[in-house]
Design a protein around this motif. Structure first.
Motif, PDB file in Angstrom:
ATOM      1  N   LEU A 184       0.830  -1.208   0.000  1.00  0.00           N
ATOM      2  CA  LEU A 184       0.000   0.000   0.000  1.00  0.00           C
ATOM      3  C   LEU A 184       0.863   1.255   0.000  1.00  0.00           C
ATOM      4  CD1 LEU A 184      -2.751   1.433   0.266  1.00  0.00           C
ATOM      5  CD2 LEU A 184      -2.539   1.168   2.759  1.00  0.00           C
ATOM      6  N   LYS A 185       1.894   1.239   0.837  1.00  0.00           N
ATOM      7  CA  LYS A 185       2.806   2.380   0.911  1.00  0.00           C
ATOM      8  C   LYS A 185       3.490   2.622  -0.422  1.00  0.00           C
ATOM      9  CE  LYS A 185       6.736   4.192   3.548  1.00  0.00           C
ATOM     10  NZ  LYS A 185       7.728   3.902   4.625  1.00  0.00           N
ATOM     11  N   ALA A 186       3.921   1.528  -1.070  1.00  0.00           N
ATOM     12  CA  ALA A 186       4.581   1.648  -2.374  1.00  0.00           C
ATOM     13  C   ALA A 186       3.622   2.184  -3.423  1.00  0.00           C
ATOM     14  CB  ALA A 186       5.123   0.289  -2.804  1.00  0.00           C
ATOM     15  N   LYS A 187       2.380   1.737  -3.368  1.00  0.00           N
ATOM     16  CA  LYS A 187       1.374   2.174  -4.343  1.00  0.00           C
ATOM     17  C   LYS A 187       1.089   3.659  -4.220  1.00  0.00           C
ATOM     18  CE  LYS A 187      -3.109   0.731  -6.181  1.00  0.00           C
ATOM     19  NZ  LYS A 187      -4.277  -0.178  -5.982  1.00  0.00           N
ATOM     20  N   MET A 188       1.186   4.195  -3.003  1.00  0.00           N
ATOM     21  CA  MET A 188       0.881   5.600  -2.759  1.00  0.00           C
ATOM     22  C   MET A 188       2.103   6.499  -2.888  1.00  0.00           C
ATOM     23  SD  MET A 188      -1.663   4.944   0.490  1.00  0.00           S
ATOM     24  CE  MET A 188      -2.147   6.643   0.753  1.00  0.00           C
ATOM     25  N   ASP A 189       3.248   5.916  -3.190  1.00  0.00           N
ATOM     26  CA  ASP A 189       4.500   6.664  -3.307  1.00  0.00           C
ATOM     27  C   ASP A 189       4.649   7.221  -4.725  1.00  0.00           C
ATOM     28  OD1 ASP A 189       7.008   7.722  -3.150  1.00  0.00           O
ATOM     29  OD2 ASP A 189       8.043   5.812  -2.787  1.00  0.00           O
ATOM     30  N   PHE A 190       4.721   8.568  -4.857  1.00  0.00           N
ATOM     31  CA  PHE A 190       4.828   9.176  -6.182  1.00  0.00           C
ATOM     32  C   PHE A 190       6.091   8.742  -6.914  1.00  0.00           C
ATOM     33  CE2 PHE A 190       7.115  12.240  -3.507  1.00  0.00           C
ATOM     34  CZ  PHE A 190       8.230  12.516  -4.276  1.00  0.00           C
ATOM     35  N   ALA A 191       7.117   8.343  -6.149  1.00  0.00           N
ATOM     36  CA  ALA A 191       8.377   7.931  -6.769  1.00  0.00           C
ATOM     37  C   ALA A 191       8.197   6.691  -7.633  1.00  0.00           C
ATOM     38  CB  ALA A 191       9.433   7.668  -5.693  1.00  0.00           C
ATOM     39  N   GLU A 192       7.192   5.868  -7.317  1.00  0.00           N
ATOM     40  CA  GLU A 192       6.946   4.651  -8.092  1.00  0.00           C
ATOM     41  C   GLU A 192       6.565   4.972  -9.531  1.00  0.00           C
ATOM     42  OE1 GLU A 192       7.235   1.451  -7.344  1.00  0.00           O
ATOM     43  OE2 GLU A 192       7.873   1.742  -5.264  1.00  0.00           O
ATOM     44  N   TYR A 193       5.945   6.157  -9.730  1.00  0.00           N
ATOM     45  CA  TYR A 193       5.434   6.519 -11.052  1.00  0.00           C
ATOM     46  C   TYR A 193       6.407   7.407 -11.823  1.00  0.00           C
ATOM     47  CZ  TYR A 193       1.315   4.734  -8.732  1.00  0.00           C
ATOM     48  OH  TYR A 193       0.453   3.925  -8.029  1.00  0.00           O
ATOM     49  N   GLY A 194       7.502   7.780 -11.188  1.00  0.00           N
ATOM     50  CA  GLY A 194       8.546   8.541 -11.864  1.00  0.00           C
ATOM     51  C   GLY A 194       8.202  10.000 -12.045  1.00  0.00           C
ATOM     52  N   GLY A 195       7.361  10.290 -12.997  1.00  0.00           N
ATOM     53  CA  GLY A 195       6.994  11.671 -13.267  1.00  0.00           C
ATOM     54  C   GLY A 195       5.763  11.717 -14.144  1.00  0.00           C
ATOM     55  N   ALA A 196       5.328  12.937 -14.437  1.00  0.00           N
ATOM     56  CA  ALA A 196       4.118  13.137 -15.235  1.00  0.00           C
ATOM     57  C   ALA A 196       4.495  13.674 -16.613  1.00  0.00           C
ATOM     58  CB  ALA A 196       3.193  14.121 -14.528  1.00  0.00           C
ATOM     59  N   PRO A 197       3.991  13.051 -17.678  1.00  0.00           N
ATOM     60  CA  PRO A 197       4.313  13.537 -19.020  1.00  0.00           C
ATOM     61  C   PRO A 197       3.575  14.828 -19.357  1.00  0.00           C
ATOM     62  CG  PRO A 197       2.725  11.771 -19.163  1.00  0.00           C
ATOM     63  CD  PRO A 197       3.129  11.863 -17.714  1.00  0.00           C
ATOM     64  N   LEU A 198       4.267  15.722 -20.042  1.00  0.00           N
ATOM     65  CA  LEU A 198       3.627  16.917 -20.586  1.00  0.00           C
ATOM     66  C   LEU A 198       3.147  16.538 -21.978  1.00  0.00           C
ATOM     67  CD1 LEU A 198       2.955  19.966 -20.418  1.00  0.00           C
ATOM     68  CD2 LEU A 198       5.236  20.414 -21.379  1.00  0.00           C
ATOM     69  N   LEU A 199       1.882  16.176 -22.095  1.00  0.00           N
ATOM     70  CA  LEU A 199       1.341  15.710 -23.361  1.00  0.00           C
ATOM     71  C   LEU A 199       0.982  16.875 -24.269  1.00  0.00           C
ATOM     72  CD1 LEU A 199      -1.026  12.849 -22.089  1.00  0.00           C
ATOM     73  CD2 LEU A 199       1.327  12.661 -22.942  1.00  0.00           C
ATOM     74  N   GLY A 200       1.316  16.736 -25.545  1.00  0.00           N
ATOM     75  CA  GLY A 200       0.940  17.757 -26.513  1.00  0.00           C
ATOM     76  C   GLY A 200       2.086  18.543 -27.093  1.00  0.00           C
ATOM     77  N   VAL A 201       3.286  18.423 -26.524  1.00  0.00           N
ATOM     78  CA  VAL A 201       4.445  19.110 -27.093  1.00  0.00           C
ATOM     79  C   VAL A 201       5.161  18.158 -28.046  1.00  0.00           C
ATOM     80  CG1 VAL A 201       4.784  20.732 -25.189  1.00  0.00           C
ATOM     81  CG2 VAL A 201       5.887  18.489 -25.104  1.00  0.00           C
ATOM     82  N   ASN A 202       5.865  18.748 -29.012  1.00  0.00           N
ATOM     83  CA  ASN A 202       6.531  17.954 -30.047  1.00  0.00           C
ATOM     84  C   ASN A 202       7.877  17.430 -29.547  1.00  0.00           C
ATOM     85  OD1 ASN A 202       7.026  16.731 -32.482  1.00  0.00           O
ATOM     86  ND2 ASN A 202       7.766  18.589 -33.472  1.00  0.00           N
TER      87      ASN A 202
END
Length: 338
Positions: A271-289
């Protein structure tokens, strides 16, 4: 493939950024990582690790964008900053992606300026993954734009659906629109007009989604403007940290509760791992070339390592090409909307 990493951006830069890059380089021997920042600073930090993977190089950038710098000032007056130089490497074809835990506003502004938007895209949006009971809910936008029009929100839904299909393997992800109620008539004009666009599209639109339903898997993707999305993301992060901390505090009050916590540890660790933002790395900026991954300002080495992997995954699955292709298929409904 080569990934440019803003080594000077983030609360824990450059130490954790470099550490995460080394971990990624050791795993991804067929890919290269370019650390962007002050050469002397980065070299000193790298030397503390002894043998450095051969697929790590340094690209000198003499300036740093501070977190309190206005976004427009940073891209105009700090053209040699690690953020701008990282993005320019992508713009010039010297890297396939950029990863930064630095100033989000500056990263969005520099990406939009130097990379431009994909064909058909009006505004880029940041898509962040929130863990749910049965998977992941993608929230878009979480801070790239705070003054949106219905077309912008509609396009967020299109881009997020492509991303979700490519990265999470769901062929026809459910798209919802964040609102104050499920009924069609609720919400402001922005939400109502966006509802109409989404309803008339070929997306798997499931209607309005209330805040409490984000974690109930009603939708795989929830669309909202950046101001609202950013508040949701930070509220969710703060709530999860507070709950975990409260559980730990209460459990340590007696022998029996300590024992109970120890017995429940196998359940709490996932549960702790699932809630850890580090598990997901980062957020993509969608729409840029180009591929741009925006990381949490407090990212540690694990988050940076995973962000680099996410960046390479977007490149591998040609997400941007699929987004352009999807916009080419869209009917003329959006062509006359401003």
């Amino acid at each position: 493939m080569r990934v440019a990493v803003d080594a000077m951006g983030g609360d824990k830069a450059p130490h954790e950024i470099i550490k995460g890059s080394i971990l990624a380089a050791q795993q991804l021997r067929d890919d290269d990582i370019i650390l962007v920042g002050d050469e002397n600073t980065l070299s000193r930090e790298l030397n503390t690790y002894g043998a450095i993977p051969k697929n790590i190089t340094i690209h000198h950038a003499s300036q740093i964008v501070q977190m309190d710098d206005p976004a427009t000032y940073s891209i105009r007056q700090k053209i040699n900053s690690s953020i701008t130089q990282s993005i320019e490497l992508v713009a010039h074809g010297e890297a396939c992606a950029v990863v930064s835990a630095g100033h989000t506003g500056a990263t969005v502004a520099a990406s939009t300026l130097h990379l431009r938007t994909l064909k058909g895209v009006r505004r880029p949006g940041i898509a962040a993954a929130l863990p749910t009971r049965q998977g992941v809910c993608l929230i878009i936008d979480i801070g790239a734009n705070i003054a949106c029009k219905p077309l912008h929100l509609f396009q967020y839904g299109v881009m997020a659906a492509v991303y979700y299909r490519c990265i999470f393997g769901i062929e026809n992800p459910k798209v919802g629109l964040l609102n104050i109620g499920e009924e069609d008539a609720k919400g402001n004009d922005l939400v109502k007009d966006t509802f109409t666009l989404l309803s008339n599209s070929n997306l798997n639109f499931v209607g309005n989604v209330e805040g409490r339903e984000i974690f109930d898997n009603k939708a795989n993707i929830v669309v909202c403007e950046g101001f609202v999305g950013n508040i949701i993301l930070k509220f969710a992060e703060g709530l999860s940290m507070s709950l975990l901390s409260t559980i730990k505090t209460e459990a340590l009050k007696s022998f029996w509760t300590k024992l109970g916590l120890w017995l429940c540890k196998p359940a709490f660790e996932p549960l702790k791992a699932k809630m850890d933002f580090a598990e997901y790395g980062g957020a993509p900026l969608l729409g840029v070339n180009g591929i741009c991954i925006i990381c949490h300002g407090r990212s540690d080495s694990k988050a940076i390592q995973n962000a680099i992997k996410v960046a390479l995954k977007l490149s591998k699955y040609k997400v941007n090409e699929h987004i352009v292709s999807e916009f080419e298929k869209i009917n003329t409904l959006t062509a006359h909307v401003v």
